[in-house]
Design an enzyme around this catalytic site. Structure first.
Site, PDB file in Angstrom:
ATOM      1  N   VAL A  65       0.194  -4.972  30.688  1.00  7.81           N
ATOM      2  CA  VAL A  65       0.067  -5.146  31.969  1.00  7.81           C
ATOM      3  C   VAL A  65       0.275  -6.747  32.196  1.00  7.81           C
ATOM      4  O   VAL A  65      -0.441  -7.585  31.497  1.00  7.81           O
ATOM      5  CB  VAL A  65      -1.458  -4.947  32.503  1.00  7.81           C
ATOM      6  CG1 VAL A  65      -1.546  -5.268  34.167  1.00  7.81           C
ATOM      7  CG2 VAL A  65      -1.610  -3.389  32.289  1.00  7.81           C
ATOM      8  N   CYS A  66       1.140  -7.213  33.136  1.00  9.17           N
ATOM      9  CA  CYS A  66       1.172  -8.627  33.570  1.00  9.17           C
ATOM     10  C   CYS A  66       0.978  -8.774  35.085  1.00  9.17           C
ATOM     11  O   CYS A  66       0.571  -7.803  35.529  1.00  9.17           O
ATOM     12  CB  CYS A  66       2.380  -9.093  33.029  1.00  9.17           C
ATOM     13  SG  CYS A  66       3.994  -8.409  34.004  1.00  9.17           S
ATOM     14  N   TYR A  67       1.556  -9.726  35.561  1.00  5.82           N
ATOM     15  CA  TYR A  67       1.447  -9.793  36.946  1.00  5.82           C
ATOM     16  C   TYR A  67       2.042  -8.976  38.038  1.00  5.82           C
ATOM     17  O   TYR A  67       1.417  -8.200  38.847  1.00  5.82           O
ATOM     18  CB  TYR A  67       1.637 -11.600  37.598  1.00  5.82           C
ATOM     19  CG  TYR A  67       0.841 -12.508  36.919  1.00  5.82           C
ATOM     20  CD1 TYR A  67      -0.296 -12.945  37.587  1.00  5.82           C
ATOM     21  CD2 TYR A  67       1.304 -13.116  36.011  1.00  5.82           C
ATOM     22  CE1 TYR A  67      -1.043 -13.772  37.122  1.00  5.82           C
ATOM     23  CE2 TYR A  67       0.559 -14.167  35.362  1.00  5.82           C
ATOM     24  CZ  TYR A  67      -0.897 -14.478  35.915  1.00  5.82           C
ATOM     25  OH  TYR A  67      -1.646 -15.418  35.404  1.00  5.82           O
TER      26      TYR A  67
END
Length: 102
Positions: A65-67
């Site tokens: 998961v990232c932004y």
């Protein structure tokens, strides 16, 4: 050689509901992670990635998961190269997760 897969928010919800074996790593910065993150996720950083790889189960699904779901794709590719078998990049990232859970 395998490649990572894309995962939607709904698919992640079903995956985590159906199994406790899903590993979730969040590659956002520490302050942002501490302000909010997916339950049971780990904040993966340059400082702890070697230890994470050493301790993780390479056979269990791994969701990155990232932004917004862009940077996670590169990280997911890297983790495949490190020997993980079942790696996903969360489409829309934490922004989409947060919107779905608002």
């Amino acid at each position: 050689m395998s490649t990572f897969k894309h995962l939607s928010i709904n698919e992640l919800i079903h995956m985590t509901t159906d199994s406790n074996d899903v590993q979730i790593v969040d590659i956002r910065d520490g302050a942002t992670f501490n302000a909010g993150h997916i339950e049971n996720s780990i904040n993966l950083t340059n400082e702890n990635i070697a230890q994470f790889i050493a301790d993780a189960d390479m056979d269990k699904p791994l969701v990155v998961v990232c932004y917004h779901g862009i940077s996670s794709q590169g990280a997911a590719g890297y983790l495949i190269e490190q020997g993980f078998d079942d790696v996903y990049s969360l489409d829309g990232g934490y922004a989409a997760w947060g919107a779905a859970h608002a």
